[in-house]
Design an enzyme around this catalytic site. Sequence first.
Site, PDB file in Angstrom:
ATOM      1  N   ARG A 240       0.637  -1.406   0.075  1.00 34.55           N
ATOM      2  CA  ARG A 240       0.327  -0.007   0.246  1.00 34.55           C
ATOM      3  C   ARG A 240       0.972   1.445  -0.205  1.00 34.55           C
ATOM      4  O   ARG A 240       1.488   1.152   0.341  1.00 34.55           O
ATOM      5  CB  ARG A 240      -1.181  -0.016   1.382  1.00 34.55           C
ATOM      6  CG  ARG A 240      -2.106  -0.534   1.257  1.00 34.55           C
ATOM      7  CD  ARG A 240      -3.147  -0.275   0.090  1.00 34.55           C
ATOM      8  NE  ARG A 240      -4.361  -1.587   0.007  1.00 34.55           N
ATOM      9  CZ  ARG A 240      -4.360  -2.441  -0.791  1.00 34.55           C
ATOM     10  NH1 ARG A 240      -3.969  -2.376  -0.826  1.00 34.55           N
ATOM     11  NH2 ARG A 240      -5.490  -3.398  -1.021  1.00 34.55           N
ATOM     12  N   GLU A 269      -2.393   7.800  -4.619  1.00 28.25           N
ATOM     13  CA  GLU A 269      -2.781   7.484  -5.620  1.00 28.25           C
ATOM     14  C   GLU A 269      -4.633   7.376  -6.363  1.00 28.25           C
ATOM     15  O   GLU A 269      -5.279   6.908  -5.046  1.00 28.25           O
ATOM     16  CB  GLU A 269      -2.397   5.962  -6.384  1.00 28.25           C
ATOM     17  CG  GLU A 269      -3.638   4.537  -5.133  1.00 28.25           C
ATOM     18  CD  GLU A 269      -3.381   3.069  -5.231  1.00 28.25           C
ATOM     19  OE1 GLU A 269      -2.483   3.855  -4.990  1.00 28.25           O
ATOM     20  OE2 GLU A 269      -4.174   2.756  -5.245  1.00 28.25           O
ATOM     21  N   HIS A 287      -1.105   0.476  -9.918  1.00 28.09           N
ATOM     22  CA  HIS A 287      -1.539  -0.467  -9.170  1.00 28.09           C
ATOM     23  C   HIS A 287      -2.409  -2.125  -9.420  1.00 28.09           C
ATOM     24  O   HIS A 287      -3.335  -1.535  -9.723  1.00 28.09           O
ATOM     25  CB  HIS A 287      -3.242   0.034  -8.389  1.00 28.09           C
ATOM     26  CG  HIS A 287      -3.107  -0.883  -7.000  1.00 28.09           C
ATOM     27  ND1 HIS A 287      -3.868   0.319  -6.117  1.00 28.09           N
ATOM     28  CD2 HIS A 287      -3.360  -2.012  -7.026  1.00 28.09           C
ATOM     29  CE1 HIS A 287      -3.878  -1.032  -5.113  1.00 28.09           C
ATOM     30  NE2 HIS A 287      -4.069  -1.844  -5.480  1.00 28.09           N
TER      31      HIS A 287
HETATM   32  C1  8YV Z   1      -6.879  -4.457  -5.959  1.00 32.62           C
HETATM   33  C2  8YV Z   1      -4.987  -4.866  -3.484  1.00 32.62           C
HETATM   34  O1  8YV Z   1      -6.411  -3.970  -7.310  1.00 32.62           O
HETATM   35  O2  8YV Z   1      -6.182  -7.191  -2.742  1.00 32.62           O
HETATM   36  C3  8YV Z   1      -5.601  -5.848  -3.189  1.00 32.62           C
HETATM   37  O3  8YV Z   1      -5.809  -5.274  -1.519  1.00 32.62           O
HETATM   38  O4  8YV Z   1      -5.202  -3.676  -4.002  1.00 32.62           O
HETATM   39  C4  8YV Z   1      -5.816  -4.790  -5.451  1.00 32.62           C
HETATM   40  O5  8YV Z   1      -5.677  -6.865  -5.589  1.00 32.62           O
HETATM   41  C5  8YV Z   1      -8.417  -4.024  -5.438  1.00 32.62           C
HETATM   42  O6  8YV Z   1      -8.692  -4.806  -4.176  1.00 32.62           O
HETATM   43  C6  8YV Z   1      -9.124  -3.463  -6.373  1.00 32.62           C
HETATM   44  O7  8YV Z   1      -9.381  -2.254  -6.268  1.00 32.62           O
END
Ligand code: 8YV
Length: 321
Positions: A240, A269, A287
Amino acid sequence: MTDSLPSSAAHLLMVGPLLPDLVADLESRYHVHRLWEAADASVLLREHGASIRGIATSGRFGATRELIAALPALEGIFSFGVGYDTIDLAAARERGVVVTNTPGVLDACVADTALALMLAAPRRIAEADRFVRAGRWPNDGFPLGTRMSGKRCGIVGLGNIGLQIARRAAAFDMEILYTNRKPRADAPAEYRYVPDIETLAAECDFLVLAVPGGAATRHMVNARVLDALGPKGWLINIARGTVVDEAALVSALQGKRIAGAGLDVFEHEPATPDAFNAMDNVVLLPHIASGTHETRRAMADLMVANLDGWFREEKVLTRVV
Ligand code: 8YV
């Protein structure tokens, strides 16, 4: 919202746009209200809030305390993604609302992306691509890169994703070091546990972040950690953006106090610091670590299984709260 559904089908609030196939799946089973398309969110919540039993969201869109409070019939928050730092878990707990995520199914692709960044940044892969496309090959020499295989890989957070990164890095003959709340008893004996991130940064060539986001890890990578990583060290972040103090990272890169970075996530982001655009030693991704057809489908299936499980028999597969 589809009118052909039986009136007994549960009403869901979708916070932001999800995978189109997933949205279609959900709309064939539930009365879906699209919050992000509402001209005025408070009007939608006033009109439908009382009948909404589930929130469909993702790590990106989350669910705030305010939103949870606006939904008196809320039973569950179903998230597309493993990270839940944007969901107010305390508010969910207080209300007895179940929260689910999609762990496990994305580990391999996220780890693949970490390795892609670990190769791309020091080997100048993105920069080399720009060089060829710009027609510079016939006239200019391309600078040498830095070797990745055989170096020391320092993983911050040896969870399921961290372990998959370690396995892949080991296949590149890297030495594996890690820090975690505590040593992982089931980790291979040759993985070396380091009790704190600053020591880990000092002892590795690649500092790879694989911890969850949230208050506990906010700015865990600060100026001191970056200085410990040093001018030959690379920062890789598939976790993150909030884990890194981004202003300190920009300053460390500008001062050449670290070698470079491979980043899939950013503190604010989708905004990224302009300063990164001029840095060839930084590889930037929007991302996309879990962004493959296969993994996003598996995440969607798990999210739907959680939703259906809850609304059919109050059973979910992957519960956070
Ligand atoms: C996804 C993510 O892009 O799983 C997560 O925590 O950051 C990613 O797999 C996200 O959840 C979709 O917005």
